[in-house]
Design a protein around this motif. Structure first.
Motif, PDB file in Angstrom:
ATOM      1  N   TYR A  67      34.080  30.763  43.263  1.00 13.04           N
ATOM      2  CA  TYR A  67      33.132  30.997  44.358  1.00 13.04           C
ATOM      3  C   TYR A  67      32.768  32.489  44.438  1.00 13.04           C
ATOM      4  CZ  TYR A  67      33.499  26.418  46.723  1.00 13.04           C
ATOM      5  OH  TYR A  67      33.425  25.097  47.068  1.00 13.04           O
ATOM      6  N   TYR A  68      33.771  33.333  44.304  1.00 10.27           N
ATOM      7  CA  TYR A  68      33.558  34.784  44.391  1.00 10.27           C
ATOM      8  C   TYR A  68      32.546  35.242  43.346  1.00 10.27           C
ATOM      9  CZ  TYR A  68      34.562  39.790  44.016  1.00 10.27           C
ATOM     10  OH  TYR A  68      34.442  41.151  43.947  1.00 10.27           O
ATOM     11  N   HIS A  69      32.716  34.774  42.115  1.00  6.25           N
ATOM     12  CA  HIS A  69      31.815  35.174  41.037  1.00  6.25           C
ATOM     13  C   HIS A  69      30.490  34.417  41.073  1.00  6.25           C
ATOM     14  CE1 HIS A  69      34.129  38.146  38.829  1.00  6.25           C
ATOM     15  NE2 HIS A  69      35.204  37.452  39.154  1.00  6.25           N
ATOM     16  N   SER A  70      30.394  33.445  41.971  1.00  7.21           N
ATOM     17  CA  SER A  70      29.114  32.768  42.213  1.00  7.21           C
ATOM     18  C   SER A  70      28.431  33.359  43.445  1.00  7.21           C
ATOM     19  CB  SER A  70      29.349  31.265  42.412  1.00  7.21           C
ATOM     20  OG  SER A  70      29.980  30.695  41.285  1.00  7.21           O
ATOM     21  N   GLN A  71      29.033  34.408  43.988  1.00  7.89           N
ATOM     22  CA  GLN A  71      28.526  35.119  45.167  1.00  7.89           C
ATOM     23  C   GLN A  71      28.486  34.231  46.417  1.00  7.89           C
ATOM     24  OE1 GLN A  71      24.764  36.802  43.795  1.00  7.89           O
ATOM     25  NE2 GLN A  71      25.814  38.589  42.992  1.00  7.89           N
ATOM     26  N   ASN A  72      29.344  33.232  46.451  1.00  7.54           N
ATOM     27  CA  ASN A  72      29.488  32.409  47.648  1.00  7.54           C
ATOM     28  C   ASN A  72      30.745  32.893  48.365  1.00  7.54           C
ATOM     29  OD1 ASN A  72      29.709  30.408  49.607  1.00  7.54           O
ATOM     30  ND2 ASN A  72      28.950  28.805  48.238  1.00  7.54           N
ATOM     31  N   TYR A  73      30.598  33.989  49.094  1.00 11.47           N
ATOM     32  CA  TYR A  73      31.766  34.698  49.618  1.00 11.47           C
ATOM     33  C   TYR A  73      32.456  33.962  50.757  1.00 11.47           C
ATOM     34  CZ  TYR A  73      29.728  38.300  46.701  1.00 11.47           C
ATOM     35  OH  TYR A  73      29.214  38.983  45.631  1.00 11.47           O
ATOM     36  N   ARG A  74      31.703  33.257  51.576  1.00 19.10           N
ATOM     37  CA  ARG A  74      32.334  32.504  52.658  1.00 19.10           C
ATOM     38  C   ARG A  74      33.268  31.415  52.109  1.00 19.10           C
ATOM     39  NH1 ARG A  74      30.302  33.382  57.793  1.00 19.10           N
ATOM     40  NH2 ARG A  74      28.309  34.473  57.913  1.00 19.10           N
ATOM     41  N   LYS A  75      32.775  30.679  51.116  1.00 24.53           N
ATOM     42  CA  LYS A  75      33.608  29.627  50.534  1.00 24.53           C
ATOM     43  C   LYS A  75      34.756  30.219  49.734  1.00 24.53           C
ATOM     44  CE  LYS A  75      30.466  25.696  50.462  1.00 24.53           C
ATOM     45  NZ  LYS A  75      29.875  24.611  49.650  1.00 24.53           N
ATOM     46  N   SER A  76      34.534  31.387  49.141  1.00 23.51           N
ATOM     47  CA  SER A  76      35.614  32.068  48.426  1.00 23.51           C
ATOM     48  C   SER A  76      36.736  32.420  49.395  1.00 23.51           C
ATOM     49  CB  SER A  76      35.086  33.341  47.761  1.00 23.51           C
ATOM     50  OG  SER A  76      36.142  34.042  47.127  1.00 23.51           O
TER      51      SER A  76
END
Length: 211
Positions: A67-76
Motif C-alpha cells: 500500500y505504501y509503495h502504491s501511495q495509499n497511505y491511509r490503508k498502509s
C-alpha cells in the motif's frame, strides 16, 4: 451419538483445511508479486489472504508495504497497525507506518488537526522503533529528524489555529539533534550535513538569529 458428530467434524476440518490452503496460496502469490515489485498485484492477493486469516502478521506487513509503495497511505497505516497489534515489537512496522503518516501530514487537503495528528504520530512511531531496535537507530534518527523539521515548520505557520512558536522551535532543535547523532556516527555523509543545514536555516528564519 459420538458417531453422529463425526461427519460434522470432518466437514469442519475440510473447510478449515480449504481456507488454510487458499490463504497460503494468496500469501504465496502476494509474496511473489511483492518480491517482483508489482505492488498493485501484491495488494490484490494479500488483501484476500488477510480476509481469510486476520492473524498473519507477515501478510499484513507485506500488505502495508505494498500500500505504501502504491501511495495509499491511509490503508498502509491500517495494515501496519494490524501488524503491530499482532506483533507489537516489529520496529520496521512502526518505521513504515511513520513514513506513511509523514506523507499524510504534508497533505494540504487535510484539516490542520488531521495533519498535526499524522505528523505527531510519525514522530511517536519513530521513537518507538528506536526503542525497540537500536540497530535501526541511524535510519530512524534520520527520518525522525526530518519529521521533527516538518512538524516544526507546520507549527510555525502564521495565521493558523495550530500555531505554536515554542513547540515549533523546539521541534526544529530536536530535528538538528537527531540529524547530528546520525552525522556523528557517519561523518562522511554529506547528505546529512545538508539536512542539518536546512533545519538550522529554518530555525534561524523563525528565531531571527542568523550566523
Amino acid at each position: 451419538m459420538h458417531l453422529m458428530r463425526l461427519p460434522a467434524i470432518f466437514s469442519l476440518l475440510l473447510i478449515t483445511s480449504l481456507e488454510s490452503s487458499a490463504q497460503n496460496a494468496y500469501v504465496k502469490l502476494g509474496q511473489q508479486a511483492f518480491m517482483d515489485g508489482n505492488f498493485k498485484s501484491a495488494v490484490a492477493q494479500l488483501e484476500k489472504a488477510c480476509m481469510i486469516d486476520s492473524t498473519n502478521a507477515n501478510a499484513y506487513w507485506m500488505l502495508g508495504y505494498s500500500y505504501y509503495h502504491s501511495q495509499n497511505y491511509r490503508k498502509s497505516i491500517a495494515a501496519f497497525t494490524k501488524t503491530i497489534y499482532i506483533h507489537p515489537t516489529d520496529a520496521t512496522a512502526y518505521y513504515y507506518r511513520a513514513r506513511a503518516k509523514s506523507y499524510l501530514g504534508k497533505d494540504t487537503f487535510l484539516s490542520y488537526d488531521e495533519r498535526e495528528k499524522y505528523l505527531l504520530g510519525a514522530i511517536f512511531d519513530l521513537t518507538k522503533a528506536i526503542a525497540i531496535d537500536p540497530t535501526e537507530q541511524t535510519k530512524c534518527f534520520q527520518t525522525r529528524g526530518i519529521a521533527y523539521r516538518e512538524y516544526g515548520i507546520f507549527k510555525l505557520q502564521p495565521n493558523i489555529k495550530n500555531y505554536d512558536k515554542i513547540r515549533g522551535i523546539s521541534s526544529l532543535k530536536a530535528s538538528i539533534g537527531d540529524l547530528e547523532k546520525v552525522l556523528k556516527d557517519n561523518p562522511s555523509r554529506s547528505d546529512i550535513s545538508s539536512l542539518i543545514d536546512l533545519s538550522k536555516e529554518k530555525l534561524a528564519t523563525f528565531t531571527g538569529k542568523h550566523n
